[in-house]
Each structure stands twice: as C-alpha cells, then as structure tokens.
Scaffold this motif. Structure first.
Motif, PDB file in Angstrom:
ATOM      1  N   ARG A  60       5.525   3.901   2.410  1.00 23.67           N
ATOM      2  CA  ARG A  60       6.198   4.938   3.318  1.00 23.67           C
ATOM      3  C   ARG A  60       5.887   6.337   3.082  1.00 23.67           C
ATOM      4  NH1 ARG A  60      10.943   1.761   3.661  1.00 23.67           N
ATOM      5  NH2 ARG A  60      11.885   2.587   1.914  1.00 23.67           N
ATOM      6  N   ASN A  61       5.815   6.460   1.616  1.00 22.36           N
ATOM      7  CA  ASN A  61       5.401   7.938   1.247  1.00 22.36           C
ATOM      8  C   ASN A  61       4.073   8.030   1.238  1.00 22.36           C
ATOM      9  OD1 ASN A  61       8.002   8.303   0.608  1.00 22.36           O
ATOM     10  ND2 ASN A  61       7.771   7.343  -1.367  1.00 22.36           N
TER      11      ASN A  61
ATOM     12  N   GLU B  46      11.896  -3.007   9.507  1.00 21.28           N
ATOM     13  CA  GLU B  46      12.021  -3.548   8.041  1.00 21.28           C
ATOM     14  C   GLU B  46      13.286  -3.726   7.398  1.00 21.28           C
ATOM     15  OE1 GLU B  46      10.452  -0.683   5.130  1.00 21.28           O
ATOM     16  OE2 GLU B  46      11.851  -1.337   3.507  1.00 21.28           O
TER      17      GLU B  46
ATOM     18  N   LEU C  58       9.994  -4.188  -2.612  1.00 21.87           N
ATOM     19  CA  LEU C  58      10.710  -2.870  -2.034  1.00 21.87           C
ATOM     20  C   LEU C  58      10.034  -1.624  -2.637  1.00 21.87           C
ATOM     21  CD1 LEU C  58      14.517  -3.806  -2.411  1.00 21.87           C
ATOM     22  CD2 LEU C  58      13.142  -3.567  -0.442  1.00 21.87           C
ATOM     23  N   MET C  59       9.554  -1.596  -3.775  1.00 23.45           N
ATOM     24  CA  MET C  59       8.938  -0.567  -4.279  1.00 23.45           C
ATOM     25  C   MET C  59       7.657  -0.383  -3.692  1.00 23.45           C
ATOM     26  SD  MET C  59       8.727  -0.395  -8.421  1.00 23.45           S
ATOM     27  CE  MET C  59       7.108  -1.126  -8.834  1.00 23.45           C
TER      28      MET C  59
ATOM     29  N   ARG D 278       8.251   1.298  -0.344  1.00 21.90           N
ATOM     30  CA  ARG D 278       8.830   2.601  -0.532  1.00 21.90           C
ATOM     31  C   ARG D 278       7.303   3.561  -0.845  1.00 21.90           C
ATOM     32  NH1 ARG D 278      12.346   1.334  -4.632  1.00 21.90           N
ATOM     33  NH2 ARG D 278      14.137   0.359  -3.576  1.00 21.90           N
ATOM     34  N   LYS D 279       6.407   3.048  -1.505  1.00 22.97           N
ATOM     35  CA  LYS D 279       5.360   3.612  -1.966  1.00 22.97           C
ATOM     36  C   LYS D 279       4.444   3.755  -0.621  1.00 22.97           C
ATOM     37  CE  LYS D 279       1.345   3.662  -5.099  1.00 22.97           C
ATOM     38  NZ  LYS D 279       0.213   3.140  -4.082  1.00 22.97           N
TER      39      LYS D 279
END
Lengths: 210, 85
Positions: free
Chosen positions: A99-100, A150, A92-93, A96-97
C-alpha cells in the motif's frame, strides 16, 4: 525411510510430539510439520496477498520464523494456529508495504502468473487428477475471492476458508468482534452474488464427484 | 422466557451470518426459523449464502505447487546448513 519406520512415524504423528522432537534436534520432525501445514499456509497467504511470489515468500518466512522461535511456542495453542498467526502477520506486513509502495499498480497486483491448472501441485492426496470441471470451478472461486476488497477478503479467508473462530480472527487482524462479523457477512453476500448462477450446478457436480 | 423477537427481513439479514455459523441463542434461532418458513426471499438468500460458504470449503483453492514446496524445503535445509538431499 523404510516403510515400517514410516508406519511407526505416522502413529506418533501428533503436532505436540513433533514440536517436542524438533526441539530435541530432530529435523525430520519439523519436515513433517511442514508436510502437514504448508498447503494451508500457502493457500491463506495466496488468498491474502493475491500474488504467487508474495505467497511463496510468506510461506518460507513463516516456517523459518516458526523454526527459529520454536522456544517461544507455548503449547497452549495448536502449532498450526501459532504458525498461521506468524504467516498472517507476514502477509499483513507485505500488504501494508505494498500500500505504501506506489510503484506497484493495481494491474500488476492482479497479474496472477501461471494458471494453477498448468502447474504441478503438491496436493495432499485425495484428488490427484482434478477433473477439468473441478479445476475450472476452483479457478472461479479463486477469482471471486481475489475480487473482494482486502478487508473483506482477509476476514472471509480466515473464518470460512481456514476455519478460525470469530475471536481468533479478530485478534489476528486487530479488529472488534462486531467488525469481523459484519465484514464476514458482507464478504459472504458479495461472493454469493458472484456465484449465484453456479450454485445449483455445484450441487449436481458435487453429487457426481462423491 | 422473554418475548419472541419480531423478525423482519432486515433483522434477519443482520443475524443470518451468525445463524449459518450456529452461533445464535436458541430462542432467536426459533424466531429466525419461523421467519424463514414464511419468507421465500429470505429463505433463498439464506440458502444461497450457506451454499456459497460450503462450496469454498469443498474446494482446495490454490493447491501448493511442487516447485514452491521444494524451495521451502531447500530454504529450511539452508538454514540448517546442510545440502539438500
């Protein structure tokens, strides 16, 4: 390890026992936990991240963290569940990374590297020579999961591929029970649409394979 | 017991996933099965969706590559400060 020793080791091949032995300094015991769980963690990480390198990073980080944090493992859950939670958080980390991180395009994300059919696999055994038909079907299934959004993909993988309960999945993903259930339904229906034409053939292939 | 829930195709869909998982009260299960017995469209949808779940469970997707496993064991050896055997 001699064959007799191996046989004895297999008799005590219980996760709780292996965790205790690792705590006592027995690294072979931890290697056995790796043997038992690496495939499951890798598959989950690969489905979640859709990327071979990220999946490998998640796999390594999950086992390294599990080893370092073994004192925190309470034993009220199974080791494999605890380990998978660590891996899910790692995956998940990374999502998220990603996506950013605007430099990663969707096309790059979907570049899957070598075909699984061309790689040597550390299979857990019962199908060493996967037939061409099964390998082809497996790739179709992998692509079908990759094509899910996702939110649906992650829920489907945890619930239907890895077999976690609705409650466990909700807790891992910080979702409500009803959100897990509705995402699971949507994921199942989308996958069914993608695979419809294949389902009857699967029934016959499965019978022949057994 | 209470009045049997009236099942429509829409409400069947809402409960179908729980039904596939066996996570459903006995009485609702009976109502869903009564609906399935008389609605071929819902039966096909249910059957195909159930097969979809089963097919994913019967294949080992993303088998672990040997080189990936070797590097994992190597990373652990590094953490332990030992050369790989």
């Amino acid at each position: 390890m001699a064959e007799a020793e191996l046989a004895v080791a297999q008799q005590v091949d219980d996760e709780a026992e292996l965790v205790e032995r690792t705590r006592a300094g027995d690294r072979d015991a931890f290697n056995r936990l790796v043997e038992r769980n690496a495939q499951k963690v890798f598959r989950m990480a690969r489905h979640m991240t859709r990327n071979d390198q990220d999946a490998e990073d998640v796999l390594q980080e999950a086992f390294l963290k599990a080893y370092r944090r073994l004192d925190q493992f309470q034993g009220d859950a199974k080791f494999s569940t605890w380990l998978t939670r660590i891996a899910v958080n790692e995956a998940l980390m990374r999502l998220r990374k990603r996506r950013n991180d605007k430099t990663v395009s969707l096309d790059e994300e979907l570049t899957l590297g070598d075909s699984p059919m061309q790689r040597d696999v550390a299979d857990d055994g019962d199908d060493p020579e996967e037939s061409y038909e099964r390998a082809e079907m497996r790739e179709i299934l992998e692509d079908a999961i990759d094509a899910l959004a996702e939110g649906y993909r992650t829920v489907f993988v945890l619930r239907d591929v890895e077999g976690f309960s609705t409650e466990e999945t909700a807790e891992m993903l910080d979702l409500s029970i009803s959100a897990v259930k509705s995402r699971l339904l949507r994921a199942r229906l989308q996958l069914r649409d993608k695979l419809r034409r294949r389902l009857k053939g699967h029934g016959r292939e499965k019978e022949n394979h057994v | 017991m209470g009045v049997k829930k009236k099942i429509t195709c829409k409400s069947f869909l809402d409960d179908m996933s729980n039904y596939i998982d066996g996570d459903i009260p006995q009485e609702l299960r009976a109502s869903l099965e009564a609906h399935l017995a008389k609605c071929p469209e819902c039966w096909v949808l249910f059957d195909e969706t159930k097969q979809t779940v089963e097919i994913f469970q019967s294949y080992n997707c993303h088998p672990l590559p040997v080189d990936v496993k070797d590097r994992l064991l190597g990373a652990l050896q590094n953490q332990w400060g030992e050369p790989k055997k």
